[in-house]
Motif scaffolding. Structure first.
Motif, PDB file in Angstrom:
ATOM      1  N   LEU A 185       0.842  -1.187   0.000  1.00 50.35           N
ATOM      2  CA  LEU A 185       0.000   0.000   0.000  1.00 50.35           C
ATOM      3  C   LEU A 185       0.884   1.246   0.000  1.00 50.35           C
ATOM      4  CD1 LEU A 185       0.139   1.395   3.053  1.00 50.35           C
ATOM      5  CD2 LEU A 185      -1.596  -0.293   3.587  1.00 50.35           C
ATOM      6  N   SER A 186       0.276   2.386  -0.344  1.00 43.89           N
ATOM      7  CA  SER A 186       0.951   3.681  -0.302  1.00 43.89           C
ATOM      8  C   SER A 186       0.177   4.617   0.613  1.00 43.89           C
ATOM      9  CB  SER A 186       1.056   4.286  -1.701  1.00 43.89           C
ATOM     10  OG  SER A 186       1.864   3.486  -2.544  1.00 43.89           O
ATOM     11  N   VAL A 187       0.874   5.630   1.125  1.00 44.90           N
ATOM     12  CA  VAL A 187       0.274   6.578   2.065  1.00 44.90           C
ATOM     13  C   VAL A 187       0.369   7.979   1.481  1.00 44.90           C
ATOM     14  CG1 VAL A 187       0.296   7.483   4.420  1.00 44.90           C
ATOM     15  CG2 VAL A 187       1.001   5.109   3.984  1.00 44.90           C
ATOM     16  N   TRP A 188      -0.769   8.676   1.459  1.00 43.89           N
ATOM     17  CA  TRP A 188      -0.862  10.028   0.894  1.00 43.89           C
ATOM     18  C   TRP A 188      -1.277  10.997   1.993  1.00 43.89           C
ATOM     19  CZ3 TRP A 188      -0.021  11.943  -4.080  1.00 43.89           C
ATOM     20  CH2 TRP A 188      -0.549  13.189  -4.385  1.00 43.89           C
ATOM     21  N   ASN A 189      -0.565  12.097   2.119  1.00 45.63           N
ATOM     22  CA  ASN A 189      -0.816  13.064   3.183  1.00 45.63           C
ATOM     23  C   ASN A 189      -1.823  14.121   2.726  1.00 45.63           C
ATOM     24  OD1 ASN A 189      -0.741  14.709   5.401  1.00 45.63           O
ATOM     25  ND2 ASN A 189       1.354  15.426   5.099  1.00 45.63           N
ATOM     26  N   SER A 190      -3.109  13.858   2.916  1.00 44.97           N
ATOM     27  CA  SER A 190      -4.142  14.831   2.575  1.00 44.97           C
ATOM     28  C   SER A 190      -4.228  15.967   3.584  1.00 44.97           C
ATOM     29  CB  SER A 190      -5.516  14.140   2.472  1.00 44.97           C
ATOM     30  OG  SER A 190      -5.554  13.275   1.356  1.00 44.97           O
ATOM     31  N   LYS A 191      -3.522  15.829   4.701  1.00 50.01           N
ATOM     32  CA  LYS A 191      -3.544  16.856   5.744  1.00 50.01           C
ATOM     33  C   LYS A 191      -3.024  18.193   5.222  1.00 50.01           C
ATOM     34  CE  LYS A 191      -0.610  16.581   9.204  1.00 50.01           C
ATOM     35  NZ  LYS A 191       0.014  17.907   9.460  1.00 50.01           N
ATOM     36  N   GLU A 192      -2.167  18.132   4.192  1.00 52.72           N
ATOM     37  CA  GLU A 192      -1.603  19.351   3.630  1.00 52.72           C
ATOM     38  C   GLU A 192      -2.507  19.988   2.583  1.00 52.72           C
ATOM     39  OE1 GLU A 192       1.061  20.512   5.037  1.00 52.72           O
ATOM     40  OE2 GLU A 192       1.128  18.721   6.296  1.00 52.72           O
ATOM     41  N   VAL A 193      -3.627  19.322   2.257  1.00 47.86           N
ATOM     42  CA  VAL A 193      -4.546  19.826   1.233  1.00 47.86           C
ATOM     43  C   VAL A 193      -5.812  20.386   1.858  1.00 47.86           C
ATOM     44  CG1 VAL A 193      -5.880  19.226  -0.836  1.00 47.86           C
ATOM     45  CG2 VAL A 193      -3.647  18.153  -0.436  1.00 47.86           C
TER      46      VAL A 193
ATOM     47  N   TYR B 242      -4.763  10.775   6.545  1.00 49.46           N
ATOM     48  CA  TYR B 242      -3.874  10.087   5.627  1.00 49.46           C
ATOM     49  C   TYR B 242      -4.739   9.165   4.771  1.00 49.46           C
ATOM     50  CZ  TYR B 242       0.568  11.321   7.968  1.00 49.46           C
ATOM     51  OH  TYR B 242       1.661  11.968   8.479  1.00 49.46           O
ATOM     52  N   ASN B 243      -4.504   9.163   3.473  1.00 45.33           N
ATOM     53  CA  ASN B 243      -5.205   8.246   2.575  1.00 45.33           C
ATOM     54  C   ASN B 243      -4.322   7.045   2.284  1.00 45.33           C
ATOM     55  OD1 ASN B 243      -6.294  11.183   1.404  1.00 45.33           O
ATOM     56  ND2 ASN B 243      -7.851   9.609   1.628  1.00 45.33           N
TER      57      ASN B 243
END
Length: 410
Positions: free
Chosen positions: A257-265, A309-310
């Motif tokens: 899996l991968s982790v995407w930081n939506s907190k910055e969006v 986090y997504n």
């Protein structure tokens, strides 16, 4: 079945429609007005619990990571008040595979998101006009399909797209949400977790998701984005050295899996809950702070703006142990989020029949079983699917239970 209320809705008059003008968003002149308009839209949801969105920075931040994007605003009246907004982005994705072949079929699609109309200006056809103008741009860009996602209970949005804009209900993936607790979770024994280089992650993803739907052709751009926190693979302990992943040979049992930081969006915030629920949530955090050794699953402070986090690109293989490996990866991601102040939850969106669904830890109360996706074919070439020997995407059955969730779309 849910009973539909019988209301007579008058169509907007010609004069009212002429009062609406749709144009492209201008950052310098429109930013403040759009931010205020979207806040007023959230205020219109008061009276029941709701999840409000607070964009971090410019209102285009949710689409600017896509290669081709557009944001439109709707003005109304002589004062040219901004009363509506819509966003769209274009990309090329897989739509399954060709019959009797393992080669994927690609389609150019547009994702429509962020449609908002002021509560005081609804039922004037503004939402419809925004969608139509965005579709005009999509057709000029040779987009084949447009799609949107909404909560399956959002009847207003569903009716707008399906009844007025000719979209059809297409897929119903599942959204899984897990709160991030203050304490670490234990990763199971016998598991090795390794971080993959972006190039290796891209190679693996292109293989395992070749037959899925909505896998983006520009996955390399996503994996190299600064918001991507890494791609991780879990294997049985002691087996990592046995496999040369660079050579293209995958282990018989693994999870990725991968982790995407939506907190910055953007930041989210829960509003409108009862005093009792609020007190229970606060109490769970107090108990957890006083007695951390009990490892109470306290609820983060979701009543203040929090980030997420997504988790995307979730895939596992192997009849025995793959589910345990996926759970270990999700635990690893949870611990990453625990170290990041302000991150309140992990979010993963997967196909309803995707095997990983049962392996992803989540809270049912925070998750929802059906996130409705609606789609519309925009291409004007008649029977192009038949002439190419490819079945119509909208009417054909999916070739795979896997739907790839693009973190840029959240």
């Amino acid at each position: 079945m849910r009973k539909q209320s019988q209301k007579t809705v008058e169509a907007p008059s010609v004069e009212e429609m002429e009062e609406v003008r749709v144009r492209e968003y201008d950052k310098e002149r429109d930013r403040e007005a759009v931010e205020e308009m979207e806040k007023r839209c959230e205020l219109g949801l008061q009276g029941k619990p709701s999840l409000s969105t607070d964009l971090m920075g410019d209102p285009t931040c949710r689409i600017r990571h896509s290669p081709s994007n557009l944001m439109l605003v709707a003005e109304y009246g002589e004062r040219k008040e901004i009363v509506g907004v819509i966003r769209g982005c274009i990309k090329t994705v897989t739509r399954g595979k060709k019959v009797m072949s393992n080669f994927p079929i690609f389609a150019k699609v547009a994702y429509i998101l962020g449609l908002r109309v002021l509560p005081t200006h609804r039922r004037l056809g503004i939402g419809t006009k925004l969608v139509e103008k965005l579709e005009e741009w999509c057709k000029k860009e040779s987009v084949e399909y447009a799609y949107m996602a909404t909560d399956c209970t959002n009847e207003a949005s569903i009716n707008l797209f399906t009844l007025k804009c000719a979209y059809v209900k297409f897929r119903t993936p599942t959204v899984l949400v897990q709160p991030v607790h203050a304490h670490y979770k234990h990763i199971g024994r016998g598991v090795t977790i390794a971080q993959l280089a972006p190039q290796l992650a891209e190679s693996i993803y292109r293989r395992v998701f070749a037959n899925s739907e909505f896998f983006p052709k520009d996955i390399d751009v996503i994996l190299s984005n600064k918001l991507n926190l890494g791609t991780f693979m879990a294997l049985p302990k002691g087996t990592l050295h046995k496999w040369d992943l660079q050579s293209g040979h995958l282990p018989p049992c693994f999870a990725i899996l991968s982790v995407w930081n939506s907190k910055e969006v953007f930041k989210l915030q829960v509003k409108g809950v009862s005093a009792l629920k609020y007190a229970l949530c606060v109490g769970s955090r107090i108990l957890d702070a006083w007695m951390p050794w009990l490892r109470i699953p306290s609820i983060p402070d979701v009543f203040r703006p929090f980030g997420v986090y997504n988790l995307y690109g979730l895939h596992m293989e192997g009849e025995k142990g793959a589910s345990r490996l996926m759970k270990s990866l999700c635990t690893f991601a949870h611990n990453m989020a625990s170290d990041d102040p302000g991150c309140g939850a992990l979010v993963a969106e997967v196909g309803r029949m995707d095997p990983v669904r049962e392996a992803v830890p989540h809270w049912r109360r925070f998750s929802w079983a059906e996130d409705l996706w609606c789609v519309k074919k925009l291409s004007t070439v008649e029977n192009e699917d038949k002439t190419c020997g490819v079945p119509n995407w909208i009417t054909s059955l999916p070739s795979s239970p896997v739907i790839f969730f693009d973190p840029r779309d959240f």
